[in-house]
Structure formats: C-alpha cells, structure tokens
Design a protein around this motif. Structure first.
Motif, PDB file in Angstrom:
ATOM      1  N   PHE A   1       0.862  -1.176   0.000  1.00 33.40           N
ATOM      2  CA  PHE A   1       0.000   0.000   0.000  1.00 33.40           C
ATOM      3  C   PHE A   1       0.897   1.225   0.000  1.00 33.40           C
ATOM      4  O   PHE A   1       2.118   1.102   0.025  1.00 33.40           O
ATOM      5  CB  PHE A   1      -0.960  -0.017   1.197  1.00 33.40           C
ATOM      6  N   PHE A   2       0.299   2.415  -0.056  1.00 32.40           N
ATOM      7  CA  PHE A   2       1.076   3.635  -0.177  1.00 32.40           C
ATOM      8  C   PHE A   2       0.888   4.562   1.023  1.00 32.40           C
ATOM      9  O   PHE A   2      -0.213   4.679   1.555  1.00 32.40           O
ATOM     10  CB  PHE A   2       0.689   4.412  -1.443  1.00 32.40           C
ATOM     11  N   GLY A   3       1.979   5.246   1.392  1.00 31.24           N
ATOM     12  CA  GLY A   3       1.940   6.297   2.394  1.00 31.24           C
ATOM     13  C   GLY A   3       1.538   7.611   1.754  1.00 31.24           C
ATOM     14  O   GLY A   3       1.303   7.680   0.536  1.00 31.24           O
ATOM     15  N   PRO A   4       1.478   8.685   2.523  1.00 32.36           N
ATOM     16  CA  PRO A   4       0.962   9.958   2.022  1.00 32.36           C
ATOM     17  C   PRO A   4       1.795  10.598   0.921  1.00 32.36           C
ATOM     18  O   PRO A   4       1.284  11.418   0.160  1.00 32.36           O
ATOM     19  CB  PRO A   4       0.914  10.846   3.266  1.00 32.36           C
ATOM     20  N   ASP A   5       3.061  10.261   0.789  1.00 31.92           N
ATOM     21  CA  ASP A   5       3.898  10.818  -0.271  1.00 31.92           C
ATOM     22  C   ASP A   5       4.189   9.794  -1.360  1.00 31.92           C
ATOM     23  O   ASP A   5       5.135   9.948  -2.127  1.00 31.92           O
ATOM     24  CB  ASP A   5       5.211  11.352   0.308  1.00 31.92           C
ATOM     25  N   GLY A   6       3.394   8.742  -1.416  1.00 32.76           N
ATOM     26  CA  GLY A   6       3.579   7.716  -2.438  1.00 32.76           C
ATOM     27  C   GLY A   6       4.614   6.678  -2.063  1.00 32.76           C
ATOM     28  O   GLY A   6       4.954   5.832  -2.887  1.00 32.76           O
ATOM     29  N   GLU A   7       5.128   6.733  -0.842  1.00 38.70           N
ATOM     30  CA  GLU A   7       6.092   5.713  -0.444  1.00 38.70           C
ATOM     31  C   GLU A   7       5.402   4.355  -0.371  1.00 38.70           C
ATOM     32  O   GLU A   7       4.276   4.247   0.070  1.00 38.70           O
ATOM     33  CB  GLU A   7       6.789   6.060   0.884  1.00 38.70           C
ATOM     34  N   ARG A   8       6.087   3.342  -0.855  1.00 33.49           N
ATOM     35  CA  ARG A   8       5.532   1.997  -0.892  1.00 33.49           C
ATOM     36  C   ARG A   8       5.753   1.330   0.462  1.00 33.49           C
ATOM     37  O   ARG A   8       6.883   1.254   0.962  1.00 33.49           O
ATOM     38  CB  ARG A   8       6.221   1.184  -1.981  1.00 33.49           C
ATOM     39  N   LEU A   9       4.677   0.849   1.047  1.00 33.11           N
ATOM     40  CA  LEU A   9       4.711   0.178   2.336  1.00 33.11           C
ATOM     41  C   LEU A   9       4.169  -1.235   2.167  1.00 33.11           C
ATOM     42  O   LEU A   9       3.372  -1.496   1.265  1.00 33.11           O
ATOM     43  CB  LEU A   9       3.876   0.959   3.363  1.00 33.11           C
ATOM     44  N   GLU A  10       4.603  -2.125   3.037  1.00 38.96           N
ATOM     45  CA  GLU A  10       4.209  -3.527   2.912  1.00 38.96           C
ATOM     46  C   GLU A  10       3.809  -4.081   4.267  1.00 38.96           C
ATOM     47  O   GLU A  10       4.469  -3.815   5.277  1.00 38.96           O
ATOM     48  CB  GLU A  10       5.399  -4.341   2.384  1.00 38.96           C
ATOM     49  N   PHE A  11       2.727  -4.861   4.281  1.00 35.14           N
ATOM     50  CA  PHE A  11       2.427  -5.704   5.433  1.00 35.14           C
ATOM     51  C   PHE A  11       2.960  -7.086   5.103  1.00 35.14           C
ATOM     52  O   PHE A  11       2.794  -7.584   3.980  1.00 35.14           O
ATOM     53  CB  PHE A  11       0.926  -5.773   5.710  1.00 35.14           C
ATOM     54  N   PHE A  12       3.588  -7.717   6.088  1.00 32.92           N
ATOM     55  CA  PHE A  12       4.212  -9.033   5.919  1.00 32.92           C
ATOM     56  C   PHE A  12       3.707  -9.926   7.029  1.00 32.92           C
ATOM     57  O   PHE A  12       3.832  -9.604   8.211  1.00 32.92           O
ATOM     58  CB  PHE A  12       5.747  -8.882   6.006  1.00 32.92           C
ATOM     59  N   GLN A  13       3.098 -11.064   6.661  1.00 30.90           N
ATOM     60  CA  GLN A  13       2.658 -12.042   7.647  1.00 30.90           C
ATOM     61  C   GLN A  13       3.410 -13.338   7.395  1.00 30.90           C
ATOM     62  O   GLN A  13       3.197 -14.006   6.375  1.00 30.90           O
ATOM     63  CB  GLN A  13       1.145 -12.294   7.535  1.00 30.90           C
ATOM     64  N   PRO A  14       4.328 -13.690   8.300  1.00 34.20           N
ATOM     65  CA  PRO A  14       5.109 -14.913   8.087  1.00 34.20           C
ATOM     66  C   PRO A  14       4.236 -16.167   8.161  1.00 34.20           C
ATOM     67  O   PRO A  14       3.282 -16.212   8.931  1.00 34.20           O
ATOM     68  CB  PRO A  14       6.145 -14.898   9.213  1.00 34.20           C
ATOM     69  N   ALA A  15       4.579 -17.160   7.363  1.00 35.10           N
ATOM     70  CA  ALA A  15       3.831 -18.418   7.336  1.00 35.10           C
ATOM     71  C   ALA A  15       3.954 -19.159   8.650  1.00 35.10           C
ATOM     72  O   ALA A  15       3.057 -19.915   9.028  1.00 35.10           O
ATOM     73  CB  ALA A  15       4.328 -19.288   6.188  1.00 35.10           C
ATOM     74  N   SER A  16       5.017 -18.929   9.361  1.00 39.00           N
ATOM     75  CA  SER A  16       5.297 -19.689  10.589  1.00 39.00           C
ATOM     76  C   SER A  16       4.623 -19.105  11.826  1.00 39.00           C
ATOM     77  O   SER A  16       5.134 -19.255  12.922  1.00 39.00           O
ATOM     78  CB  SER A  16       6.807 -19.761  10.803  1.00 39.00           C
ATOM     79  N   GLN A  17       3.491 -18.443  11.684  1.00 36.90           N
ATOM     80  CA  GLN A  17       2.787 -17.873  12.854  1.00 36.90           C
ATOM     81  C   GLN A  17       1.887 -18.903  13.459  1.00 36.90           C
ATOM     82  O   GLN A  17       1.178 -19.612  12.859  1.00 36.90           O
ATOM     83  CB  GLN A  17       1.960 -16.656  12.452  1.00 36.90           C
TER      84      GLN A  17
END
Length: 128
Positions: A112-128
């Motif tokens: 997804f994007f922050g307010p200045d177009g910076e690319r952000l990521e959510f990461f959910q590890p498989a080993s949870q």
C-alpha cells in the motif's frame, strides 16, 4: 561489524501529514522532531513497545521531494494481514493489493502507499 538496522530514511513533503499517517494508520509514535538550521526537518518514529527500529522522516517543506529517491518500501510484520488491509480501507489508504499475495514458503504480503507515495508492505510470516 554491523549490529542492526538503525533507521530507514523516507523523504516526505508534509511532515505533519506524514507523522499523522505513521501514528494513526501504522500505530507508531513520534520519538523526536527537530528542525535543522539548513531548512531540513526530521521526525523519528518507532513502535510504542520497541525502539529498536526507527523510521526517519526527512522533510524540506512543501516544495516537493528531491530527486535523489525515496525508499523502495518499508515492511511491517503483522499477525492478521487481511484485518490490517481492511483497517487501511477505513482510512482510505491507496492499496496496491486488495488481498494478500503468497510468496516464498507461504508468507503473505500486501503493498500500500503512504501519504507521499512511499511503498509500504504488510508481511505475515507463514510460521505464525
């Protein structure tokens, strides 16, 4: 010897808007904010329960971003990626991924994007 990731610097146009985004949407806290003599303003963000990694917001006012580049992306580990995507929608955050994608050995990601177009990521590890 390198010990740890110290911080990630992200160029921003509007320091107030970026601080609001990283506190209200991402859940970080503002650790320190300082205006330097050369017109640069810095804002250091970290998570409330951990100061091991910080994001350093770097602003020069509303005159646009410099052409020396933004960070490609910043990733945040989450426990329920779909719930976080749904939460982003309540903030009208621009999403690259409406649903999580599976990578590697079952890890889930969503950009997804922050307010200045910076690319952000959510990461959910498989080993949870």
């Amino acid at each position: 010897m390198i010990h740890k990731l110290e911080h990630i610097g992200v160029m921003v146009k509007d320091m107030d808007a970026s601080i609001r985004f990283y506190t209200e949407v991402i859940g970080m806290k503002l650790v320190k904010r300082k205006a330097l003599a050369d017109g640069v303003e810095l804002g250091f963000m970290s998570f409330p329960d951990s100061d091991k990694i910080e994001i350093e917001l770097i602003g020069r006012g509303h005159d646009g971003l410099p052409d020396n580049g933004l960070v490609h992306h910043i990733a945040f580990t989450v426990s329920d990626i779909q719930a976080e995507i749904d939460r982003l929608k309540t903030f009208n955050v621009k999403l690259m991924d409406e649903t999580p994608r599976t990578i590697l050995e079952g890890d889930l990601i969503a950009f997804f994007f922050g307010p200045d177009g910076e690319r952000l990521e959510f990461f959910q590890p498989a080993s949870q």
